[in-house]
Write an enzyme that holds these catalytic residues in place. Structure first.
Site, PDB file in Angstrom:
ATOM      1  N   ARG A  26     -15.382  19.016 -37.106  1.00  0.00           N
ATOM      2  CA  ARG A  26     -16.456  19.875 -36.599  1.00  0.00           C
ATOM      3  C   ARG A  26     -17.741  19.061 -36.434  1.00  0.00           C
ATOM      4  O   ARG A  26     -18.012  18.187 -37.242  1.00  0.00           O
ATOM      5  CB  ARG A  26     -16.796  20.950 -37.643  1.00  0.00           C
ATOM      6  CG  ARG A  26     -15.941  22.172 -37.587  1.00  0.00           C
ATOM      7  CD  ARG A  26     -16.454  23.133 -38.672  1.00  0.00           C
ATOM      8  NE  ARG A  26     -15.449  24.088 -39.018  1.00  0.00           N
ATOM      9  CZ  ARG A  26     -15.412  24.746 -40.174  1.00  0.00           C
ATOM     10  NH1 ARG A  26     -16.322  24.528 -41.084  1.00  0.00           N
ATOM     11  NH2 ARG A  26     -14.473  25.617 -40.413  1.00  0.00           N
ATOM     12  N   CYS A  47     -35.651   5.303 -69.228  1.00  0.00           N
ATOM     13  CA  CYS A  47     -34.330   5.949 -69.361  1.00  0.00           C
ATOM     14  C   CYS A  47     -34.065   6.243 -70.832  1.00  0.00           C
ATOM     15  O   CYS A  47     -34.084   5.336 -71.660  1.00  0.00           O
ATOM     16  CB  CYS A  47     -33.246   5.024 -68.799  1.00  0.00           C
ATOM     17  SG  CYS A  47     -31.592   5.514 -69.289  1.00  0.00           S
ATOM     18  N   CYS A  50     -31.163   4.067 -72.514  1.00  0.00           N
ATOM     19  CA  CYS A  50     -31.199   2.608 -72.643  1.00  0.00           C
ATOM     20  C   CYS A  50     -31.502   2.207 -74.102  1.00  0.00           C
ATOM     21  O   CYS A  50     -32.138   2.958 -74.843  1.00  0.00           O
ATOM     22  CB  CYS A  50     -32.256   2.038 -71.687  1.00  0.00           C
ATOM     23  SG  CYS A  50     -31.588   1.679 -70.042  1.00  0.00           S
ATOM     24  N   ASN A  72     -26.194  15.428 -77.854  1.00  0.00           N
ATOM     25  CA  ASN A  72     -27.106  15.754 -76.754  1.00  0.00           C
ATOM     26  C   ASN A  72     -28.410  16.344 -77.329  1.00  0.00           C
ATOM     27  O   ASN A  72     -28.364  17.222 -78.183  1.00  0.00           O
ATOM     28  CB  ASN A  72     -26.415  16.772 -75.824  1.00  0.00           C
ATOM     29  CG  ASN A  72     -27.142  16.939 -74.509  1.00  0.00           C
ATOM     30  OD1 ASN A  72     -28.361  16.999 -74.467  1.00  0.00           O
ATOM     31  ND2 ASN A  72     -26.376  17.019 -73.435  1.00  0.00           N
ATOM     32  N   ASP A  73     -29.541  15.822 -76.873  1.00  0.00           N
ATOM     33  CA  ASP A  73     -30.834  16.306 -77.385  1.00  0.00           C
ATOM     34  C   ASP A  73     -31.152  17.721 -76.895  1.00  0.00           C
ATOM     35  O   ASP A  73     -31.991  18.408 -77.476  1.00  0.00           O
ATOM     36  CB  ASP A  73     -31.964  15.358 -76.951  1.00  0.00           C
ATOM     37  CG  ASP A  73     -31.843  13.993 -77.631  1.00  0.00           C
ATOM     38  OD1 ASP A  73     -31.270  13.929 -78.737  1.00  0.00           O
ATOM     39  OD2 ASP A  73     -32.307  13.007 -77.042  1.00  0.00           O
ATOM     40  N   HIS A 112     -28.005  -0.352 -67.819  1.00  0.00           N
ATOM     41  CA  HIS A 112     -28.444   0.806 -67.040  1.00  0.00           C
ATOM     42  C   HIS A 112     -27.806   0.841 -65.650  1.00  0.00           C
ATOM     43  O   HIS A 112     -27.776   1.882 -64.995  1.00  0.00           O
ATOM     44  CB  HIS A 112     -29.975   0.743 -66.913  1.00  0.00           C
ATOM     45  CG  HIS A 112     -30.595   1.924 -66.250  1.00  0.00           C
ATOM     46  ND1 HIS A 112     -30.756   3.137 -66.880  1.00  0.00           N
ATOM     47  CD2 HIS A 112     -31.064   2.096 -64.985  1.00  0.00           C
ATOM     48  CE1 HIS A 112     -31.326   3.994 -66.041  1.00  0.00           C
ATOM     49  NE2 HIS A 112     -31.516   3.399 -64.887  1.00  0.00           N
ATOM     50  N   ASN A 152     -20.304  13.190 -64.850  1.00  0.00           N
ATOM     51  CA  ASN A 152     -20.913  13.519 -63.561  1.00  0.00           C
ATOM     52  C   ASN A 152     -21.564  12.232 -63.092  1.00  0.00           C
ATOM     53  O   ASN A 152     -22.572  11.817 -63.657  1.00  0.00           O
ATOM     54  CB  ASN A 152     -21.997  14.592 -63.709  1.00  0.00           C
ATOM     55  CG  ASN A 152     -21.433  15.899 -64.231  1.00  0.00           C
ATOM     56  OD1 ASN A 152     -20.312  16.266 -63.914  1.00  0.00           O
ATOM     57  ND2 ASN A 152     -22.206  16.586 -65.048  1.00  0.00           N
ATOM     58  N   GLY A 158     -25.237  15.961 -59.276  1.00  0.00           N
ATOM     59  CA  GLY A 158     -26.253  16.637 -60.083  1.00  0.00           C
ATOM     60  C   GLY A 158     -26.585  15.895 -61.363  1.00  0.00           C
ATOM     61  O   GLY A 158     -27.251  16.442 -62.247  1.00  0.00           O
ATOM     62  N   SER A 160     -28.459  14.026 -64.047  1.00  0.00           N
ATOM     63  CA  SER A 160     -29.914  13.985 -64.228  1.00  0.00           C
ATOM     64  C   SER A 160     -30.379  12.614 -64.694  1.00  0.00           C
ATOM     65  O   SER A 160     -31.558  12.315 -64.667  1.00  0.00           O
ATOM     66  CB  SER A 160     -30.348  15.056 -65.234  1.00  0.00           C
ATOM     67  OG  SER A 160     -29.694  14.854 -66.466  1.00  0.00           O
ATOM     68  N   HIS A 163     -28.168   6.362 -65.769  1.00  0.00           N
ATOM     69  CA  HIS A 163     -27.521   5.412 -66.691  1.00  0.00           C
ATOM     70  C   HIS A 163     -26.051   5.846 -66.826  1.00  0.00           C
ATOM     71  O   HIS A 163     -25.792   6.990 -67.232  1.00  0.00           O
ATOM     72  CB  HIS A 163     -28.219   5.469 -68.056  1.00  0.00           C
ATOM     73  CG  HIS A 163     -27.792   4.388 -68.992  1.00  0.00           C
ATOM     74  ND1 HIS A 163     -28.684   3.499 -69.557  1.00  0.00           N
ATOM     75  CD2 HIS A 163     -26.573   4.025 -69.455  1.00  0.00           C
ATOM     76  CE1 HIS A 163     -28.025   2.654 -70.331  1.00  0.00           C
ATOM     77  NE2 HIS A 163     -26.736   2.967 -70.296  1.00  0.00           N
ATOM     78  N   HIS A 165     -22.920   7.283 -67.821  1.00  0.00           N
ATOM     79  CA  HIS A 165     -22.572   7.946 -69.079  1.00  0.00           C
ATOM     80  C   HIS A 165     -21.692   9.161 -68.803  1.00  0.00           C
ATOM     81  O   HIS A 165     -21.623   9.656 -67.682  1.00  0.00           O
ATOM     82  CB  HIS A 165     -23.840   8.395 -69.831  1.00  0.00           C
ATOM     83  CG  HIS A 165     -24.558   9.542 -69.178  1.00  0.00           C
ATOM     84  ND1 HIS A 165     -25.332   9.394 -68.046  1.00  0.00           N
ATOM     85  CD2 HIS A 165     -24.623  10.871 -69.488  1.00  0.00           C
ATOM     86  CE1 HIS A 165     -25.844  10.563 -67.701  1.00  0.00           C
ATOM     87  NE2 HIS A 165     -25.423  11.489 -68.548  1.00  0.00           N
ATOM     88  N   GLN A 167     -20.050  12.912 -70.918  1.00  0.00           N
ATOM     89  CA  GLN A 167     -20.418  13.909 -71.927  1.00  0.00           C
ATOM     90  C   GLN A 167     -19.151  14.483 -72.560  1.00  0.00           C
ATOM     91  O   GLN A 167     -18.073  14.409 -71.976  1.00  0.00           O
ATOM     92  CB  GLN A 167     -21.204  15.059 -71.284  1.00  0.00           C
ATOM     93  CG  GLN A 167     -22.502  14.607 -70.639  1.00  0.00           C
ATOM     94  CD  GLN A 167     -23.301  15.796 -70.124  1.00  0.00           C
ATOM     95  OE1 GLN A 167     -23.677  16.688 -70.884  1.00  0.00           O
ATOM     96  NE2 GLN A 167     -23.551  15.818 -68.843  1.00  0.00           N
ATOM     97  N   HIS A 280      -8.408  16.120 -69.157  1.00  0.00           N
ATOM     98  CA  HIS A 280      -7.780  17.385 -69.529  1.00  0.00           C
ATOM     99  C   HIS A 280      -6.854  17.238 -70.740  1.00  0.00           C
ATOM    100  O   HIS A 280      -5.643  17.038 -70.603  1.00  0.00           O
ATOM    101  CB  HIS A 280      -7.007  17.953 -68.336  1.00  0.00           C
ATOM    102  CG  HIS A 280      -7.884  18.488 -67.248  1.00  0.00           C
ATOM    103  ND1 HIS A 280      -8.832  19.455 -67.469  1.00  0.00           N
ATOM    104  CD2 HIS A 280      -7.963  18.186 -65.919  1.00  0.00           C
ATOM    105  CE1 HIS A 280      -9.443  19.744 -66.332  1.00  0.00           C
ATOM    106  NE2 HIS A 280      -8.945  18.985 -65.379  1.00  0.00           N
ATOM    107  N   HIS A 298      -3.795  14.741 -68.639  1.00  0.00           N
ATOM    108  CA  HIS A 298      -4.095  13.969 -67.429  1.00  0.00           C
ATOM    109  C   HIS A 298      -5.596  13.947 -67.187  1.00  0.00           C
ATOM    110  O   HIS A 298      -6.352  14.690 -67.828  1.00  0.00           O
ATOM    111  CB  HIS A 298      -3.363  14.544 -66.207  1.00  0.00           C
ATOM    112  CG  HIS A 298      -3.833  15.892 -65.778  1.00  0.00           C
ATOM    113  ND1 HIS A 298      -3.565  17.038 -66.488  1.00  0.00           N
ATOM    114  CD2 HIS A 298      -4.580  16.291 -64.719  1.00  0.00           C
ATOM    115  CE1 HIS A 298      -4.111  18.072 -65.873  1.00  0.00           C
ATOM    116  NE2 HIS A 298      -4.741  17.653 -64.797  1.00  0.00           N
ATOM    117  N   GLU A 318     -15.408  29.969 -50.421  1.00  0.00           N
ATOM    118  CA  GLU A 318     -14.833  29.352 -51.621  1.00  0.00           C
ATOM    119  C   GLU A 318     -15.465  29.919 -52.897  1.00  0.00           C
ATOM    120  O   GLU A 318     -14.766  30.224 -53.863  1.00  0.00           O
ATOM    121  CB  GLU A 318     -15.009  27.844 -51.537  1.00  0.00           C
ATOM    122  CG  GLU A 318     -14.221  27.275 -50.369  1.00  0.00           C
ATOM    123  CD  GLU A 318     -14.670  25.895 -49.953  1.00  0.00           C
ATOM    124  OE1 GLU A 318     -15.892  25.704 -49.772  1.00  0.00           O
ATOM    125  OE2 GLU A 318     -13.811  25.026 -49.806  1.00  0.00           O
TER     126      GLU A 318
HETATM  127 ZN   LIG Z   1     -30.590   3.432 -69.018  1.00  0.00          ZN
END
Ligand SMILES: [Zn+2]
Length: 342
Positions: A26, A47, A50, A72-73, A112, A152, A158, A160, A163, A165, A167, A280, A298, A318
């Protein structure tokens, strides 16, 4: 095969996926993703991941080398989440409970600007050992019913903080996808005694069209009903339910195999490729091993791009149905990924 107007059954999520290869051609006037590689420094004093940097809560990171894991802070879940008045009264329309759980941040290295695709072999091996360690640690926590390790990667997902990493979320319940995947694998095994859903996917007579790589202990495969254009799954040849059950040689081979697939995405998209990785593991809600006896561990890798410059958004159809439209034929994606020079 027409490549168009085809629906494919996703047996692990028990839902239809629409393959619409015609939608890829398209005319495009949507957002174009920036393919230019922006140079980043090895250290960024602003960062919070770091080494040696003071984080928003006043804690100073140590001068770490290699992997580094912290709570996580700004967590979405907390083990000390308080009971509110009325939490224990069940009301069919208003059920609530404290969101107890754990959120951790995992740095792949002190650098970093170094992604998993760019780590040394030893550095990547340390990352998969960290995954195993973090899983095992939360798996045995009685408050935690499911451990999800994920990354991510890239602004397009997304993220943030750039660096590199991942989660870890230790959930106080089994997630919707966790329930669906367990149910689907149990049903398949009940219908086909002695067989497994993911094992049969790898040994399917037409699997070669979708397999990107087969190493000693792992296969990288584009799922037949891929929900994202270049989605791949990294699947162990031996069925294990979770990371803790992997032997050292399987873990070492996972490090190489995963990193090669990350490099393929970089080669395909011509930059450190944005990607969401989902590890998973079977849910951690029972000590009875028979509960997860058919769960096949997996890793899913889901780049949010439909080609190097176009982002894939979940549009109205969707978001409204949870039935994804994939604009690329999965066999074509597998062939492109196999051809990537890494
Ligand atoms: Zn960093």
């Amino acid at each position: 095969m027409s490549n168009n107007w085809e629906r494919r059954w996703h047996p692990l999520l028990e839902q239809w996926v629409i393959i619409a290869a015609n939608s890829a051609v398209r005319p495009w006037s949507g957002i174009v993703s920036d393919t230019a590689t922006q140079a980043r420094p090895a250290f960024d004093q602003h960062c919070y991941l770091c080494p040696g940097v003071t984080r928003a809560n006043g804690t100073e990171n140590p001068s770490y080398q290699g992997t580094y894991a912290i709570d996580n802070d700004f967590p979405s879940l907390a083990l000390h989440a308080p009971l509110a008045e009325g939490d224990e009264q069940l009301d069919e329309l208003r059920q609530r409970a404290p969101a107890r759980g754990v959120c951790r941040v995992l740095c792949w290295s002190e650098k970093h600007n170094v992604t998993m695709a760019e780590l040394s072999a030893e550095g990547m091996h340390n990352v998969v050992k960290l995954w195993q360690h973090e899983f095992t640690r939360l798996h045995t926590n009685s408050e935690v019913k499911q451990v999800l390790i994920f990354e991510n990667k890239g602004v397009e997902t997304g993220a943030s903080n750039l660096h590199p990493h991942g989660q870890v979320y230790g959930y106080p319940f089994v997630s919707d996808n966790g329930k669906r995947m367990r149910q689907a694998q149990n049903s398949y095994a009940a219908k086909h005694p002695g067989q497994g859903l993911l094992a049969d996917m790898l040994s399917h007579p037409d699997a070669d069209e979708l397999i990107v790589e087969k190493s000693a202990h792992w296969s990288v495969i584009v799922p037949f009903a891929a929900r994202f254009s270049y989605e791949t799954w990294v699947v162990p040849h031996r069925r294990v339910a979770n990371l803790a059950e992997l032997h050292d040689d399987e873990l070492q081979d996972l490090a190489h195999t995963y990193q090669r697939q990350a490099k393929r995405y970089d080669a395909l998209f011509k930059r450190p490729a944005p990607n969401i990785t989902l590890i998973h593991n079977a849910p951690s809600d029972s000590d009875d091993p028979s509960v997860n006896q058919h769960w096949h561990f997996h890793i899913a890798m889901q780049p949010p791009l439909r080609d190097p410059e176009k982002l894939k958004y979940l549009a109205g159809a969707e978001a409204g149905t949870n039935n994804i439209i994939n604009p690329l034929q999965p066999e074509h994606a597998a062939s492109q990924l196999r051809e990537c020079k890494i």
